[in-house]
Scaffold this motif. Structure first.
Motif, PDB file in Angstrom:
ATOM      1  N   UNK A  56       7.442   2.722  -1.423  1.00 39.60           N
ATOM      2  CA  UNK A  56       6.295   1.917  -1.840  1.00 39.60           C
ATOM      3  C   UNK A  56       5.062   2.214  -1.000  1.00 39.60           C
ATOM      4  N   UNK A  57       5.249   2.422   0.294  1.00 44.72           N
ATOM      5  CA  UNK A  57       4.114   2.764   1.158  1.00 44.72           C
ATOM      6  C   UNK A  57       3.515   4.098   0.742  1.00 44.72           C
ATOM      7  N   UNK A  58       4.355   5.064   0.445  1.00 46.78           N
ATOM      8  CA  UNK A  58       3.862   6.365  -0.012  1.00 46.78           C
ATOM      9  C   UNK A  58       3.038   6.208  -1.294  1.00 46.78           C
ATOM     10  N   UNK A  59       3.568   5.422  -2.244  1.00 45.87           N
ATOM     11  CA  UNK A  59       2.838   5.202  -3.498  1.00 45.87           C
ATOM     12  C   UNK A  59       1.485   4.543  -3.248  1.00 45.87           C
ATOM     13  N   UNK A  60       1.448   3.611  -2.330  1.00 43.67           N
ATOM     14  CA  UNK A  60       0.186   2.940  -2.021  1.00 43.67           C
ATOM     15  C   UNK A  60      -0.795   3.894  -1.349  1.00 43.67           C
ATOM     16  N   UNK A  61      -0.310   4.707  -0.436  1.00 38.67           N
ATOM     17  CA  UNK A  61      -1.180   5.629   0.298  1.00 38.67           C
ATOM     18  C   UNK A  61      -1.796   6.669  -0.636  1.00 38.67           C
ATOM     19  N   UNK A  62      -1.001   7.217  -1.552  1.00 34.43           N
ATOM     20  CA  UNK A  62      -1.532   8.279  -2.427  1.00 34.43           C
ATOM     21  C   UNK A  62      -2.354   7.729  -3.583  1.00 34.43           C
ATOM     22  N   UNK A  63      -2.238   6.446  -3.865  1.00 30.02           N
ATOM     23  CA  UNK A  63      -2.996   5.851  -4.962  1.00 30.02           C
ATOM     24  C   UNK A  63      -4.464   5.681  -4.556  1.00 30.02           C
ATOM     25  N   UNK A  64      -5.378   6.032  -5.447  1.00 32.66           N
ATOM     26  CA  UNK A  64      -6.796   5.880  -5.110  1.00 32.66           C
ATOM     27  C   UNK A  64      -7.293   4.432  -5.244  1.00 32.66           C
ATOM     28  N   UNK A  65      -6.541   3.585  -5.911  1.00 35.20           N
ATOM     29  CA  UNK A  65      -7.017   2.230  -6.206  1.00 35.20           C
ATOM     30  C   UNK A  65      -7.092   1.295  -4.995  1.00 35.20           C
ATOM     31  N   UNK A  66      -6.034   1.135  -4.169  1.00 32.62           N
ATOM     32  CA  UNK A  66      -6.137   0.188  -3.048  1.00 32.62           C
ATOM     33  C   UNK A  66      -7.212   0.620  -2.043  1.00 32.62           C
ATOM     34  N   UNK A  67      -7.888  -0.364  -1.490  1.00 32.44           N
ATOM     35  CA  UNK A  67      -8.908  -0.104  -0.477  1.00 32.44           C
ATOM     36  C   UNK A  67      -8.233   0.353   0.811  1.00 32.44           C
TER      37      UNK A  67
END
Length: 144
Positions: free
Chosen positions: A78-89
């Motif tokens: 989940x952390x990897x998905x969040x890091x690579x996603x451009x959406x979260x600040x």
């Protein structure tokens, strides 16, 4: 524990204020609290004097396995998905990294506990086995 709860509260506040990243914050909170029933079970077993039993060992094993699998294994994904996603600040990503780091601090402590408990049980088993062997060989225990 203070860092874990502080980061959780800040994550919830930021998700509410920004109106985004709610899914990520909920996933982190779910993963963080999924082991809580097992911690409560440990406490109840201790309070009732049943912790040092097979049930206590099962609860401890399940706690370590669930913590490792969910907070470390699934948490890494989940952390990897969040890091690579451009959406979260960027600060939400930083909060995710901080929560994962806190999970690793807990994990090291939990593994150390599990190792000490396993070694203690192993030594107790070896001691009992050695006593049984001595009884068999010095003539006090007859086998028919």
């Amino acid at each position: 524990m203070l860092a874990h709860h502080t980061l959780s509260i800040l994550g919830i506040i930021m998700a509410l204020v920004l109106g985004e990243s709610g899914t990520e914050v909920n996933a982190v909170l779910f993963g963080s609290e999924i082991t809580n029933p097992l911690l409560q079970m440990r406490w109840f077993l201790r309070e009732t004097g049943h912790y040092h039993s097979f049930t206590g060992d099962v609860v401890d094993f399940l706690f370590v396995a669930l913590f490792t699998g969910v907070r470390i294994g699934l948490g890494a994904h989940l952390l990897f998905c969040e890091i690579v996603s451009p959406k979260p600040k960027w600060f939400m990503k930083a909060g995710g990294i901080a929560m994962y780091a806190v999970s690793w601090c807990f994990m090291l402590s939990i593994w150390r506990f599990a190792w000490r408990k396993s070694i203690k049980k192993y030594h107790a088993w070896r001691s009992r086995r050695r006593e049984e062997q001595q009884l068999k060989h010095n003539g006090h225990l007859k086998t028919h």
